[in-house]
Write a protein that holds these residues in place. Structure first.
Motif, PDB file in Angstrom:
ATOM      1  N   GLU A  71       1.023  -1.532   0.304  1.00 33.37           N
ATOM      2  CA  GLU A  71       0.181  -0.055   0.092  1.00 33.37           C
ATOM      3  C   GLU A  71       0.985   1.221   0.330  1.00 33.37           C
TER       4      GLU A  71
ATOM      5  N   TYR B 157       4.532  -1.402   7.380  1.00 32.76           N
ATOM      6  CA  TYR B 157       3.112  -1.149   7.125  1.00 32.76           C
ATOM      7  C   TYR B 157       2.506  -0.993   5.693  1.00 32.76           C
TER       8      TYR B 157
ATOM      9  N   HIS C  37       1.844  -5.603   3.263  1.00 34.98           N
ATOM     10  CA  HIS C  37       0.281  -6.043   3.793  1.00 34.98           C
ATOM     11  C   HIS C  37       0.327  -7.005   3.724  1.00 34.98           C
TER      12      HIS C  37
ATOM     13  N   ARG D 265      -3.841   1.378   6.190  1.00 36.12           N
ATOM     14  CA  ARG D 265      -3.084   1.010   7.249  1.00 36.12           C
ATOM     15  C   ARG D 265      -2.500   2.929   6.820  1.00 36.12           C
TER      16      ARG D 265
END
Length: 374
Positions: free
Chosen positions: A231, A272, A275, A298
């Motif tokens: 992400e 983060y 994932h 996140r």
């Protein structure tokens, strides 16, 4: 099953930056006349070539992989020369070194930059003041750029057209196999249409995360691959961070980089951003895995941690997230190296699998292709 009697010199699978650049190279530099580029999406450069930090590396990222760092130093000026319209240089780039939990000290990082010939100098006090001095040992002013994937896509579309490369969009390749007369056969599955079989002399598998998702005689890559669903948070930064690109390394690692294609910044975090991860296996389609993933952001956790080092990021506004499958070579997980994967499949002569971890690696690929006889 209808057979396409339009014999091709080469089929390139994947319409990202690498696939497009290789198709253009084969047509313009190597003189291949009949080239087909096959892309599963409805536009070029819309997957991994778009969904990333858009960083044009200059070596700073890789203090534990001298070869990767040095190749970035060599390739960056070439990339700027060849794609000036797509490269954004008008921002200030900072690298900061934490006081604790970093795998490199400020002095080590500075020495490393000198060794690879990368520009580095202490940042001005006004820039240093953006960081918490209790957590950050040193802040350096460096030279590093970003690219606009939309402008690269425009270049690719224009150049492919001029080179006479035929492009099939919204089409998947499902099978690569031996054909008659020492040719290769490639099975195409259009999104809305019947299967087709194309015969060709060469196949260039540039599908990134989909490298091993083919039936037929395709043997798979010898190099082990690992996939991650990642992400990138897209942020509208406060005025004090506008015009800046920031990377904190090498341990509590995060980056906030300009993202020209959207006029925003990407925020990524070593903890983060990834994932989910798994080792590559035939039959586990990474893109199907991504499509089924919930994609819960996140960004709150990213911002909380980054805000300890860079307090003004707490004023940034979250806009969106880019979710994508990132593929890396298992052998380089420990040193963060990003060499190209370039494999000639001896079991399937004329078939190549190619993967680059960074956009500037394209020159490493083209150098390898220069050594091949077509």
């Amino acid at each position: 099953m209808p057979v396409d009697d339009n014999l091709q010199d080469a089929v390139i699978i994947g319409g990202g930056f690498y696939g497009a650049a290789i198709a253009i190279y084969l047509a313009k530099q190597r003189g291949l006349k009949r080239i087909l580029l096959v892309e599963r999406e409805d536009a070029l450069l819309t997957r991994a070539s778009y969904n990333n930090q858009a960083r044009v590396h200059n070596g700073y990222h890789y203090p534990r992989s001298f070869t990767t760092a040095y190749r970035s130093r060599v390739n960056l000026p070439r990339f700027v020369r060849d794609w000036p319209q797509a490269v954004k240089q008008d921002f200030t780039k900072l690298y900061a070194i934490p006081r604790r939990n970093s795998k490199v000290t400020a002095r080590q990082f500075e020495r490393f930059c000198r060794e690879i010939g990368a520009s580095i100098q202490p940042a001005a006090p006004a820039l240093r003041s953006l960081f918490d001095p209790h957590l950050i040992e040193e802040v350096f002013l460096v030279e590093e750029y970003v690219f606009d994937a939309n402008k690269l896509a425009q270049w690719a579309e224009l150049e492919l057209g001029e080179a006479g490369v035929k492009v099939h969009m919204e089409t998947r390749v499902t099978e690569i196999a031996h054909g008659p007369d020492n040719m290769l056969q490639v099975v195409l599955q259009p999104k809305n249409g019947d299967e087709e079989v194309v015969s060709c002399k060469y196949v260039f598998n540039c599908t990134y995360s989909g490298l091993n998702q083919f039936k037929g005689d395709f043997p798979g890559t010898q190099t082990d691959l690992k996939h991650e669903i990642t992400e990138m948070a897209l942020m509208q930064v406060p005025p004090v961070l506008e015009g800046l690109g920031i990377t904190v390394m090498d341990g509590p690692f995060f980056s906030m980089m300009p993202f020209p294609a959207r006029g925003l910044h990407t925020l990524s975090h070593v903890r983060y951003t990834p994932h989910l991860h798994w080792n590559d296996k035939l039959g586990i389609d990474p893109y199907q895995k991504l499509d089924a993933y919930e994609r819960a952001t996140r960004v709150d956790r990213m911002v909380r941690d980054v805000g300890r080092y860079l307090p003004s990021v707490l004023e940034a506004k979250y806009m969106d997230s880019l979710f994508e499958v990132k593929t890396v070579l298992v052998k380089n997980e420990g040193d963060d190296g990003r060499p190209i994967l370039f494999e000639k499949h001896s079991e399937l002569p004329g078939c190549y699998s190619i993967l680059g971890g960074k956009i500037d690696n394209i020159y490493d690929v083209l150098e390898r292709l220069n050594d091949e006889s077509f």
